[in-house]
Design a protein around this motif. Sequence first.
Motif, short mmCIF file in Angstrom:
data_model
loop_
_atom_site.label_atom_id
_atom_site.label_comp_id
_atom_site.label_asym_id
_atom_site.label_seq_id
_atom_site.Cartn_x
_atom_site.Cartn_y
_atom_site.Cartn_z
N ILE A 142 0.82 -1.21 0.00
CA ILE A 142 0.00 0.00 0.00
C ILE A 142 0.86 1.26 0.00
CG2 ILE A 142 -0.19 0.22 2.52
CD1 ILE A 142 -3.13 0.96 2.10
N SER A 143 2.15 1.12 0.31
CA SER A 143 3.03 2.28 0.44
C SER A 143 3.85 2.53 -0.82
CB SER A 143 3.99 2.07 1.63
OG SER A 143 5.02 3.04 1.62
N PRO A 144 3.68 3.68 -1.47
CA PRO A 144 4.50 4.01 -2.65
C PRO A 144 5.99 4.08 -2.31
CG PRO A 144 2.58 5.45 -2.52
CD PRO A 144 2.64 4.71 -1.22
N ASP A 145 6.31 4.58 -1.11
CA ASP A 145 7.72 4.69 -0.72
C ASP A 145 8.37 3.31 -0.59
OD1 ASP A 145 7.55 7.43 -0.65
OD2 ASP A 145 7.16 7.53 1.50
N GLU A 146 7.65 2.37 0.03
CA GLU A 146 8.18 1.02 0.16
C GLU A 146 8.37 0.37 -1.21
OE1 GLU A 146 9.40 -0.40 2.66
OE2 GLU A 146 8.61 0.63 4.40
N LEU A 147 7.39 0.55 -2.09
CA LEU A 147 7.49 -0.03 -3.42
C LEU A 147 8.65 0.57 -4.22
CD1 LEU A 147 3.73 -0.29 -4.43
CD2 LEU A 147 5.32 -2.20 -4.10
N SER A 148 8.88 1.85 -4.02
CA SER A 148 10.00 2.50 -4.69
C SER A 148 11.32 1.89 -4.24
CB SER A 148 9.99 4.01 -4.40
OG SER A 148 11.12 4.64 -4.97
N ASN A 149 11.44 1.65 -2.93
CA ASN A 149 12.65 1.02 -2.41
C ASN A 149 12.79 -0.41 -2.94
OD1 ASN A 149 13.39 3.26 -0.87
ND2 ASN A 149 12.21 2.59 0.90
N ALA A 150 11.66 -1.11 -3.01
CA ALA A 150 11.69 -2.49 -3.51
C ALA A 150 12.15 -2.54 -4.96
CB ALA A 150 10.30 -3.13 -3.36
N GLN A 151 11.65 -1.63 -5.77
CA GLN A 151 12.03 -1.61 -7.18
C GLN A 151 13.51 -1.29 -7.37
OE1 GLN A 151 8.91 1.20 -8.25
NE2 GLN A 151 7.98 -0.31 -9.60
N LYS A 152 14.06 -0.46 -6.48
CA LYS A 152 15.49 -0.15 -6.56
C LYS A 152 16.32 -1.37 -6.18
CE LYS A 152 14.73 4.70 -5.36
NZ LYS A 152 14.83 5.71 -4.27
#
Length: 274
Positions: A142-152
């Motif tokens: 649900i968190s865009p910030d967490e997903l951004s970190n995951a994609q990196k």
Amino acid sequence: MSKETEKCIHFLKEKYELDISMYDNSFLEKGIRSRMAAFACETTDNYLDQLAMVPNELSELLNQLTNSYSEFFRNPLTFAYLEQIILPALIAQKVKNNEKEIRIWSAACASGQESYSLAILCDELIVSTKANISFRIFATDISPDELSNAQKGIYQPASLGKVTFKRIRSYFTKHTETYSIVPRLREYIDFSIFDLLTVSGTCPPTSIYGNFDLIFCSNLLFYYGPEYRKRILDKTGHCLANGGYLATGETEREIVKGSGFREVFINSCIFQKK
């Protein structure tokens, strides 16, 4: 639920239009007490004053209630069962049925450690068996910030404590102070925003139709009250393929066993629908 907790719920709903009543009572009370201690507040009213006045305190409280801690191969026993029994059986079944893909949903994936752990297992087993199949992991949060970190896919050395040296050499690139996931592993994972509590949509839109062979929904259920636990389990259960597996956290075994699932191996935290 205590009157103090009810007061916090009412305050957040009235002032910020935020509903935190879905959380488990004990978890909610613990989170509020932690933030009260940060301000040395002796009463709930004192804390609500701080919540209204301190600019970043609402974010701090919400962060407290949306704990997104994760690590690679977090529950070693669960991952051992997956590596040695569940995934090899799935691969053999796919080959026998002339199916070309294993479909996995990593729900509430946080910053991606769980999703990459699953990708490592799948890649290793498919290479070792020389099976003519692939795999796709749909990782949602649900968190865009967490997903951004995951994609990196960039991690501190401390988070790799349960990753073997062989896997670090095969699936990570070492930098000065960090490690990054090799690009070819990221290609197997689709990261997207998805709210497990929404009443609309039963599976990640990017997966189109669900039908997952394995769903990982770990260390999430115990944060929520019974109504919301049921909603999550109904949703994940609906998305499972026939004979598919649901993996959860150790503290959630009894919750799942009481919700129409059976544990396939004792203490494995891996379930199938009854």
